[in-house]
Design an enzyme around this catalytic site. Structure first.
Site, PDB file in Angstrom:
ATOM      1  N   LYS A  49       4.711  -6.380 -11.173  1.00  0.00           N
ATOM      2  CA  LYS A  49       5.018  -6.380 -12.604  1.00  0.00           C
ATOM      3  C   LYS A  49       6.430  -5.857 -12.932  1.00  0.00           C
ATOM      4  O   LYS A  49       7.153  -6.460 -13.713  1.00  0.00           O
ATOM      5  CB  LYS A  49       3.982  -5.504 -13.317  1.00  0.00           C
ATOM      6  N   HIS A  85       0.063  11.111   1.711  1.00  0.00           N
ATOM      7  CA  HIS A  85       0.433   9.846   1.070  1.00  0.00           C
ATOM      8  C   HIS A  85       1.882   9.887   0.558  1.00  0.00           C
ATOM      9  O   HIS A  85       2.145  10.482  -0.475  1.00  0.00           O
ATOM     10  CB  HIS A  85      -0.517   9.561  -0.095  1.00  0.00           C
ATOM     11  N   GLU A 119       3.481   7.464  -0.728  1.00  0.00           N
ATOM     12  CA  GLU A 119       3.692   6.492  -1.808  1.00  0.00           C
ATOM     13  C   GLU A 119       3.440   7.065  -3.195  1.00  0.00           C
ATOM     14  O   GLU A 119       3.820   6.456  -4.192  1.00  0.00           O
ATOM     15  CB  GLU A 119       2.822   5.249  -1.578  1.00  0.00           C
ATOM     16  N   ASP A 167       4.440 -12.307 -18.122  1.00  0.00           N
ATOM     17  CA  ASP A 167       4.420 -13.063 -16.863  1.00  0.00           C
ATOM     18  C   ASP A 167       4.669 -14.556 -17.070  1.00  0.00           C
ATOM     19  O   ASP A 167       5.548 -15.142 -16.439  1.00  0.00           O
ATOM     20  CB  ASP A 167       3.081 -12.887 -16.136  1.00  0.00           C
ATOM     21  N   GLY A 189      -7.530   4.069   3.537  1.00  0.00           N
ATOM     22  CA  GLY A 189      -8.772   3.348   3.262  1.00  0.00           C
ATOM     23  C   GLY A 189      -9.879   4.341   3.047  1.00  0.00           C
ATOM     24  O   GLY A 189      -9.749   5.505   3.437  1.00  0.00           O
ATOM     25  N   CYS A 201      -2.678   8.130   6.468  1.00  0.00           N
ATOM     26  CA  CYS A 201      -4.042   8.593   6.199  1.00  0.00           C
ATOM     27  C   CYS A 201      -5.046   7.901   7.142  1.00  0.00           C
ATOM     28  O   CYS A 201      -5.021   8.149   8.329  1.00  0.00           O
ATOM     29  CB  CYS A 201      -4.371   8.378   4.717  1.00  0.00           C
ATOM     30  N   TYR A 202      -5.883   7.001   6.635  1.00  0.00           N
ATOM     31  CA  TYR A 202      -6.822   6.302   7.513  1.00  0.00           C
ATOM     32  C   TYR A 202      -6.075   5.577   8.631  1.00  0.00           C
ATOM     33  O   TYR A 202      -6.500   5.585   9.789  1.00  0.00           O
ATOM     34  CB  TYR A 202      -7.653   5.305   6.689  1.00  0.00           C
TER      35      TYR A 202
END
Ligand code: XMP
Length: 606
Positions: free
Chosen positions: A373, A170, A172, A228, A54, A81-82
């Site tokens: 997606k 991070h 990710e 979509d 964050g 992280c945060y």
């Protein structure tokens, strides 16, 4: 999904929660995004909890917190992280601003990869991605250090018996080379290994659809032409049988060239007949004099509903029997204010109040609402659409409406002068011009309405152009976009002035954009770069070197899930060729290239 086998990603207002959630799903565990203010029983229903990053500092007033009881649930927790700093602070450690920020690549030394289940299969040193100002300087009781970087001692920590972990980097992002190994370790620690895959999801979701629609119910679906809504339509047709699902494509007049006929053929091959209703004149009449982004979206959304009502009448559908199907996907629901910390960036056309009302009354079915997606694309292939079709770039519901900029804005000459003066010291051949129309952006997670600055191609180095573009938007709050005038093969002259040209959302002007968009899409397909680019809005803007002429802005971006983006650095020779091809359209004066990342710019121009 089995309710006890999923991982929660708690969102503290950063842009990373979605990325973490979709990575974890790809690794085989179902995830959901939760706010940091849920009740304890909600958190307790998950098998693992990730506290995400964050933008705040844990000591800041009003920084997002989490109830300390979460650490007593006995559920494995990973703070990133945060989330790591918050965990350490709540459990009795210390977090400080050391005065040294760390952004970018770093090397972590893993002390011993056997001491923690989280570091299993990691090497002695690993490349990771850091992005933080504050840092943990003292661990809470019961925690051990697992890894350090040169400037961050407690970069990876754990309390093995309580299964509480914290990492400063991070995992990710792809820059953390073995981030997936670490996330997989956490999935295993949470007991969620191999609990999620798309095929299983499809079977379960089909059951849910049948239950929700009932034995006799039927679904009416507006298909927009995008991936979509088409996949949602197919999913409903496969679950309920094609005769219980009726699709209607409203041709708004703001679709891409050949889009309607192409879609009809594609679906026809799968045994589905799509009804096409040409409403373009209605849309042109309502939008011709409009320019405000939110107003345009609202008009499109409402006209869609009205068109639906008309079609229901024409098709003689009994409203008691039919409900509305929609292709809303997971990030749509979150960006429209679905979780506490995401401000309202824009109104999605499928979330206008009238639709919201139907949703509240339970008269809407959204079979893709939990999917990202890439999962939707995979689902489309599974249901029979070919990859060339599902791999198309995402296209917004309101279509070319958001890519036609019709507002004029008076330009304050002082802004341009200040910027020119500031950067000419560093780059003597720097030239710039504020364009005579506004630009919508997203800064600090809030919408911004500011100006767009045109700059010359003073360098062939994309990194330098990126750096200067970023520093302009950082230093000058009046600017939220930078576009570049590429030096074409015959070396285009920077314009002395750019005339504002009245632009209307009508057939004539949308045809212009349709042509430029078609040339662009064919070009990137022929040069095999469609898949390198995440999305490439082609935008028609109201200015040219002479009155009556317009310009085109190319906005190719690289992105993960559209939450953040950076511009796609196209090969210069390709860009020059593409610009020349677009300039064969006689009413197009210039072609600009959007150099803005997201933030501060949105992907669409709106
Ligand atoms: P922005 O412009 O917010 O776009 O960076 C992020 C993603 O959302 C798409 N987008 C829309 N999709 N209705 C939609 O269905 C809309 O009004 C809309 N506006 C933006 C955009 O194309 C990008 O993929």
């Amino acid at each position: 999904m089995e309710s006890d086998k999923k991982i929660a990603v708690v969102d503290f207002g950063g842009q990373y929660s979605h990325l973490i959630a979709s990575r974890v799903r790809r690794l085989g565990a179902y995830t959901e995004i939760l706010s940091n203010e849920e009740g304890m029983e909600k958190y307790a229903s998950y098998s693992g909890i990730i506290l995400s990053g964050g933008p705040s500092s844990v000591y800041e007033k009003d920084s997002p917190q989490i109830a300390p009881e979460i650490f007593q649930l006995g559920i494995p927790i990973l703070g990133i992280c945060y989330g790591h700093q918050l965990t350490m602070k709540i459990l009795g450690g210390k977090v400080e601003s050391t005065g040294e920020s760390e952004y970018g690549p770093a090397e972590i030394q893993i002390l011993d990869s056997n001491i923690s289940n989280l570091s299993r299969s990691l090497g002695r040193t690993e490349k990771v991605w850091m992005s933080h100002g504050d840092e943990v300087v003292e661990l809470p009781p019961g925690f051990s250090n697992i890894g350090s970087t040169e400037s961050c001692q407690f970069a990876m920590v754990s309390n093995e018996s309580k299964k509480i972990y914290g990492i400063q980097f991070h995992p990710e992002v792809t820059h953390t080379i073995h981030g997936n190994t670490l996330l997989s370790n956490f999935i295993r620690i949470s007991g969620c290994k191999d609990t999620w895959n798309l095929q299983e999801f499809i079977q379960k979701e089909m059951e849910i659809i049948r239950r929700q629609v009932g034995e006799r119910g039927k679904v009416f679906m507006l298909v927009s032409g995008g991936v979509d809504s088409t996949v949602a339509y197919l999913m409903l047709a496969k679950s309920l049988g094609a005769q219980r699902v009726k699709g209607l494509l409203v041709d708004t007049g703001f679709m891409r060239k050949n889009e309607v006929s192409g879609l009809r053929e594609n679906l026809h091959k799968l045994g589905i007949d799509l009804t096409i209703s040409d409403e373009s004149q209605v849309f042109y009449n309502a939008l011709v004099a409009k320019s405000d982004p939110e107003e345009k979206r609202l008009i499109v959304g409402n006209l869609f509903l009205e068109a639906q009502a008309r079609a229901v009448e024409e098709l003689n559908l009994d409203p008691k029997e039919w409900i509305l199907g929609q292709g809303t996907i997971y990030p749509d629901t979150i960006e429209s204010g679905g979780t506490k910390h995401s401000h309202k960036i824009k109104t999605h056309h499928n979330r206008v109040p009238a639709i919201q009302k139907m949703l509240d009354e339970g008269k809407i079915i959204e079979p893709l609402r939990d999917l990202y997606k890439d999962e939707v694309r995979e689902l489309g292939n599974y249901l029979g659409l070919d990859t060339q079709w599902t791999d198309r770039h995402p296209f917004p519901g309101p279509g070319l409406v958001v890519r036609m900029i019709a507002t004029q804005r008076e330009v304050d000459p002082a802004i341009e002068k200040n910027i020119q003066h500031f950067f000419q010291k560093e780059i003597p051949n720097f030239i710039c011009k504020v364009l005579p129309f506004p630009s919508v952006g997203v800064q600090g997670d809030q919408r911004s309405y500011a100006n767009c600055l045109l700059i010359n191609q003073f360098s062939q180095d994309w990194n330098l152009l990126d750096k200067i573009a970023t520093s302009i938007t950082n230093k000058f709050k009046e600017i939220n976009r930078i576009v570049l005038l590429p030096n074409n093969l015959n070396s285009i002259r920077f314009p002395d002035s750019l005339e504002y040209t009245e632009l209307h959302l009508n057939k004539e002007h949308s045809d212009l954009l349709r042509e430029a968009d078609c040339i662009t899409n064919q070009f990137i397909f022929d040069h095999k770069i469609t898949k390198d680019i995440w999305q490439m809005p082609v935008v028609l803007v109201p200015c040219g070197r002479e009155k009556g002429k317009f310009s085109i802005i190319l906005r190719p971006v690289e992105s993960n899930e559209a939450m953040t983006a950076n511009f796609y650095p196209m090969k210069w020779d390709l860009l020059a060729k593409l610009c020349s091809e677009i300039q064969t359209i006689s009413q197009i004066s210039d072609v600009f290239f959007d150099l803005t990342n997201k933030p501060p710019g949105t992907i669409e121009w709106e």
